[in-house]
Design a protein around this motif. Structure first.
Motif, PDB file in Angstrom:
ATOM      1  N   VAL A 387      30.681  19.276  19.240  1.00 44.22           N
ATOM      2  CA  VAL A 387      30.914  20.242  20.318  1.00 44.22           C
ATOM      3  C   VAL A 387      29.735  20.239  21.290  1.00 44.22           C
ATOM      4  O   VAL A 387      29.915  20.235  22.517  1.00 44.22           O
ATOM      5  N   ASP A 388      28.533  20.202  20.752  1.00 39.45           N
ATOM      6  CA  ASP A 388      27.336  20.196  21.601  1.00 39.45           C
ATOM      7  C   ASP A 388      27.340  18.975  22.529  1.00 39.45           C
ATOM      8  O   ASP A 388      27.071  19.087  23.731  1.00 39.45           O
ATOM      9  N   ALA A 389      27.683  17.810  21.991  1.00 42.69           N
ATOM     10  CA  ALA A 389      27.696  16.584  22.801  1.00 42.69           C
ATOM     11  C   ALA A 389      28.785  16.648  23.862  1.00 42.69           C
ATOM     12  O   ALA A 389      28.556  16.315  25.036  1.00 42.69           O
ATOM     13  N   LEU A 390      29.976  17.102  23.471  1.00 40.68           N
ATOM     14  CA  LEU A 390      31.098  17.081  24.413  1.00 40.68           C
ATOM     15  C   LEU A 390      30.973  18.174  25.480  1.00 40.68           C
ATOM     16  O   LEU A 390      31.521  18.045  26.572  1.00 40.68           O
ATOM     17  N   GLN A 391      30.215  19.222  25.172  1.00 45.21           N
ATOM     18  CA  GLN A 391      29.985  20.250  26.194  1.00 45.21           C
ATOM     19  C   GLN A 391      28.904  19.815  27.182  1.00 45.21           C
ATOM     20  O   GLN A 391      28.782  20.376  28.261  1.00 45.21           O
ATOM     21  N   ASN A 392      28.117  18.817  26.777  1.00 44.68           N
ATOM     22  CA  ASN A 392      26.991  18.377  27.617  1.00 44.68           C
ATOM     23  C   ASN A 392      26.976  16.859  27.783  1.00 44.68           C
ATOM     24  O   ASN A 392      25.989  16.207  27.483  1.00 44.68           O
ATOM     25  N   PRO A 393      28.086  16.303  28.284  1.00 48.68           N
ATOM     26  CA  PRO A 393      28.226  14.834  28.279  1.00 48.68           C
ATOM     27  C   PRO A 393      27.170  14.126  29.136  1.00 48.68           C
ATOM     28  O   PRO A 393      26.933  12.941  28.936  1.00 48.68           O
ATOM     29  N   GLU A 394      26.570  14.853  30.073  1.00 45.64           N
ATOM     30  CA  GLU A 394      25.615  14.170  30.951  1.00 45.64           C
ATOM     31  C   GLU A 394      24.162  14.486  30.610  1.00 45.64           C
ATOM     32  O   GLU A 394      23.246  13.992  31.259  1.00 45.64           O
ATOM     33  N   ASP A 395      23.939  15.274  29.596  1.00 42.77           N
ATOM     34  CA  ASP A 395      22.576  15.659  29.217  1.00 42.77           C
ATOM     35  C   ASP A 395      21.995  14.624  28.254  1.00 42.77           C
ATOM     36  O   ASP A 395      22.147  14.700  27.038  1.00 42.77           O
ATOM     37  N   GLU A 396      21.319  13.625  28.825  1.00 38.58           N
ATOM     38  CA  GLU A 396      20.856  12.489  28.016  1.00 38.58           C
ATOM     39  C   GLU A 396      19.875  12.893  26.923  1.00 38.58           C
ATOM     40  O   GLU A 396      19.874  12.328  25.837  1.00 38.58           O
ATOM     41  N   ASN A 397      19.033  13.868  27.225  1.00 37.83           N
ATOM     42  CA  ASN A 397      18.064  14.316  26.217  1.00 37.83           C
ATOM     43  C   ASN A 397      18.765  14.928  25.022  1.00 37.83           C
ATOM     44  O   ASN A 397      18.410  14.671  23.874  1.00 37.83           O
ATOM     45  N   LYS A 398      19.761  15.735  25.347  1.00 40.41           N
ATOM     46  CA  LYS A 398      20.502  16.397  24.265  1.00 40.41           C
ATOM     47  C   LYS A 398      21.214  15.359  23.395  1.00 40.41           C
ATOM     48  O   LYS A 398      21.163  15.416  22.165  1.00 40.41           O
ATOM     49  N   ILE A 399      21.850  14.384  24.053  1.00 36.84           N
ATOM     50  CA  ILE A 399      22.602  13.354  23.308  1.00 36.84           C
ATOM     51  C   ILE A 399      21.637  12.546  22.431  1.00 36.84           C
ATOM     52  O   ILE A 399      21.932  12.248  21.266  1.00 36.84           O
ATOM     53  N   ALA A 400      20.468  12.234  22.999  1.00 34.45           N
ATOM     54  CA  ALA A 400      19.478  11.462  22.226  1.00 34.45           C
ATOM     55  C   ALA A 400      18.994  12.278  21.033  1.00 34.45           C
ATOM     56  O   ALA A 400      18.770  11.736  19.934  1.00 34.45           O
ATOM     57  N   GLY A 401      18.844  13.585  21.236  1.00 37.91           N
ATOM     58  CA  GLY A 401      18.424  14.467  20.143  1.00 37.91           C
ATOM     59  C   GLY A 401      19.454  14.491  19.027  1.00 37.91           C
ATOM     60  O   GLY A 401      19.114  14.428  17.840  1.00 37.91           O
ATOM     61  N   ILE A 402      20.733  14.540  19.404  1.00 40.90           N
ATOM     62  CA  ILE A 402      21.800  14.545  18.391  1.00 40.90           C
ATOM     63  C   ILE A 402      21.783  13.216  17.634  1.00 40.90           C
ATOM     64  O   ILE A 402      21.882  13.183  16.407  1.00 40.90           O
ATOM     65  N   LYS A 403      21.615  12.131  18.376  1.00 45.26           N
ATOM     66  CA  LYS A 403      21.586  10.814  17.718  1.00 45.26           C
ATOM     67  C   LYS A 403      20.470  10.758  16.673  1.00 45.26           C
ATOM     68  O   LYS A 403      20.657  10.253  15.567  1.00 45.26           O
ATOM     69  N   HIS A 404      19.336  11.301  17.030  1.00 43.66           N
ATOM     70  CA  HIS A 404      18.214  11.341  16.088  1.00 43.66           C
ATOM     71  C   HIS A 404      18.594  12.119  14.827  1.00 43.66           C
ATOM     72  O   HIS A 404      18.357  11.666  13.703  1.00 43.66           O
ATOM     73  N   ASP A 405      19.204  13.282  15.025  1.00 43.88           N
ATOM     74  CA  ASP A 405      19.594  14.114  13.882  1.00 43.88           C
ATOM     75  C   ASP A 405      20.661  13.425  13.032  1.00 43.88           C
ATOM     76  O   ASP A 405      20.656  13.526  11.803  1.00 43.88           O
ATOM     77  N   VAL A 406      21.585  12.741  13.717  1.00 42.30           N
ATOM     78  CA  VAL A 406      22.639  12.020  12.999  1.00 42.30           C
ATOM     79  C   VAL A 406      22.005  10.958  12.093  1.00 42.30           C
ATOM     80  O   VAL A 406      22.367  10.814  10.923  1.00 42.30           O
ATOM     81  N   GLU A 407      21.036  10.237  12.639  1.00 44.71           N
ATOM     82  CA  GLU A 407      20.381   9.182  11.837  1.00 44.71           C
ATOM     83  C   GLU A 407      19.656   9.769  10.635  1.00 44.71           C
ATOM     84  O   GLU A 407      19.670   9.207   9.542  1.00 44.71           O
ATOM     85  N   GLN A 408      19.026  10.928  10.846  1.00 45.92           N
ATOM     86  CA  GLN A 408      18.347  11.595   9.730  1.00 45.92           C
ATOM     87  C   GLN A 408      19.332  11.911   8.605  1.00 45.92           C
ATOM     88  O   GLN A 408      19.064  11.668   7.436  1.00 45.92           O
ATOM     89  N   LEU A 409      20.483  12.461   8.996  1.00 40.82           N
ATOM     90  CA  LEU A 409      21.494  12.808   7.992  1.00 40.82           C
ATOM     91  C   LEU A 409      21.989  11.545   7.284  1.00 40.82           C
ATOM     92  O   LEU A 409      22.134  11.518   6.058  1.00 40.82           O
ATOM     93  N   CYS A 410      22.247  10.509   8.077  1.00 41.19           N
ATOM     94  CA  CYS A 410      22.813   9.280   7.508  1.00 41.19           C
ATOM     95  C   CYS A 410      21.879   8.655   6.470  1.00 41.19           C
ATOM     96  O   CYS A 410      22.347   7.996   5.545  1.00 41.19           O
ATOM     97  N   ARG A 411      20.591   8.831   6.628  1.00 42.56           N
ATOM     98  CA  ARG A 411      19.648   8.265   5.657  1.00 42.56           C
ATOM     99  C   ARG A 411      19.873   8.809   4.258  1.00 42.56           C
ATOM    100  O   ARG A 411      19.509   8.188   3.273  1.00 42.56           O
ATOM    101  N   LYS A 412      20.451  10.013   4.199  1.00 42.93           N
ATOM    102  CA  LYS A 412      20.673  10.631   2.884  1.00 42.93           C
ATOM    103  C   LYS A 412      21.912  10.091   2.182  1.00 42.93           C
ATOM    104  O   LYS A 412      22.137  10.370   1.016  1.00 42.93           O
TER     105      LYS A 412
END
Ligand SMILES: *Cc1c(COP(=O)(O)O)cnc(C)c1O
Length: 419
Positions: A387-412
């Motif tokens: 929801v955060d990504a789709l509400q802010n499709p043009e906010d590159e910082n936000k998208i990059a932040g989500i990607k970082h968090d996604v990678e953290q989760l995936c490591r587990k």
């Protein structure tokens, strides 16, 4: 004994690097395409085994080539296990993919020009259910039934009226993008009235039927069930035709020599392995968790004001209307989520006003994430990110932040077969 691809690093770095890149991609992102999954490590090994060297045209005990003592063992195991898992009388495990398996059924049981009743394509039917661009759509006459987009229900009075009018030789239940279960009894009742063959294309949910998490069409007297082996079943890429005994000969002849040549025995070895796993408690737990995760993710998206087609899910997938929810089409939504490390696919919604490559929504499914061991807590977290990504499709910082968090989760969560 298993294949070793490390020699490629020196001999064919172009392919080696693409392969390593794909491994990394599968590890570092969250796979939410409902038709994708991570197969079992044993299946990866079987696919890279010497069975790929062997020609086995024909069926066990009556092959066109010699040297079949081990391929016969493998194919008989796969067939017998398929019959056990799906409670059916006959199984053909040779179709090279889901599309070929459906073609084999139509061509084996019907005549060109015959009528098939199937789900409207924008309401969830698959290309092989007679899309105008598919060869099957040219060879057979498809009549459509639709769903109610609000609750996903099918108007069976209308289906019956249309069936009496068009007299289809076959009634096909099954879907590629429909988040509800099927009322097999009602389809069967209508088919019996007009003497039509009943077929379910369980490509998406075959693994959930195998794991006793969803209804089995054979329990309602259906004649034929097809399923891919690589989606919720977690096997190698391939297809199976399961049917009553009375259709066995026609189906076998239709698959070979009617449609295909030599079967892929390495894939059939993988199917045999998959179907033994499907009988174990661990797989039943997996199938149940796929549904629990889908319901949890759907509810979390609804709680965040997302608009889901039919208002939720009874199976492993949901269709998110991104146009209504966020004012962006499915193509943009897919690209934004991709940048955030979350893989989904753009999807037409019922009676979509937009074209297929720029449709109004995306499809989200839980089989692959569940295979990695993700649970309800992770689904709620995922809903936040989506929801955060789709509400802010043009906010590159936000998208990059989500990607970082996604990678953290995936490591587990290890990718089966990779870590
Ligand atoms: C995926 C799918 C197919 C086709 O499978 P392929 O292996 O891609 O050819 C057929 N029917 C349905 C309903 C599907 O979802």
């Amino acid at each position: 004994m298993t294949a070793n691809i490390d020699y490629l690093e020196k001999n064919d770095p172009a392919v080696f690097n693409a392969l390593k890149g794909e491994e990394e991609r599968q590890k570092s992102g969250i796979e939410l395409i409902p038709s994708e999954n991570y197969t079992f490590p044993e299946v990866l090994a079987a696919l890279g085994s010497v069975f790929t060297n062997k020609y086995s045209e024909g069926y066990p005990g009556r092959r066109y080539y010699g040297g079949q003592e081990y391929t016969d063992i493998i194919e008989n195991l796969a067939r017998d296990r398929a019959k056990t898992v799906f409670r059916c009388e006959h199984a053909n495990v040779q179709p090279l993919s889901g599309s070929a398996m459906n073609q084999a059924v139509y061509l084996g049981l019907l005549e060109p020009g015959d009528t098939i009743m199937a789900m409207d394509l924008s309401h969830g039917g698959h290309l092989t259910h007679g899309a105008p661009v598919s060869h099957m759509g040219k060879i057979f006459n498809f009549e459509r039934y639709v769903t109610n987009p609000v609750d996903g229900s099918i108007d069976f009075d209308q289906v019956r009226k249309d069936a009496l009018k068009h007299k289809p030789k076959m009634i096909l239940a099954g879907y590629t993008s429909y988040p509800r279960d099927i009322d097999y009894a009602k389809f069967k009742q209508i088919a019996d009235e007009i003497g039509a063959i009943t077929m379910t294309d369980a490509s998406h949910f075959g693994g959930l039927v195998a794991g006793d998490a969803m209804k089995n069409p054979f329990d309602f007297g259906f004649d034929v069930v097809t399923t891919t082996t690589h989606k919720s079943l977690r096997g190698p890429r391939g297809g199976m035709v399961l049917c009553k005994k009375e259709f066995a000969k026609k189906i076998d002849k239709s698959v070979f020599p009617g449609l295909q040549g030599g079967p892929h025995m390495n894939a059939i070895a993988g199917i045999a392995i998959t179907l033994l796993k499907a009988q174990q408690d661990e797989f039943k737990q997996y199938a149940n968790q796929v549904l629990i995760n889908a319901k949890t993710l759907a509810q979390a998206l609804l709680d965040r004001q997302a608009s889901l087609v039919t208002g939720g899910t009874d199976n492993h997938m949901m269709v998110l209307d991104t146009s209504i929810s966020y004012g962006i089409n499915g193509k943009v939504a897919e690209a934004v989520l991709d940048q955030a490390g979350i893989t989904t696919n753009k999807q037409i919604i019922p009676d979509d006003p937009n074209p297929p490559l720029r449709p109004s929504g995306i499809r989200i499914g839980t089989p692959a994430a569940t295979a990695r061991g993700m649970g309800e807590k992770d689904m709620v977290q995922l809903a936040d990110w989506i929801v955060d990504a789709l509400q802010n499709p043009e906010d590159e910082n936000k998208i990059a932040g989500i990607k970082h968090d996604v990678e953290q989760l995936c490591r587990k969560f290890a990718v089966p077969g990779l870590d």
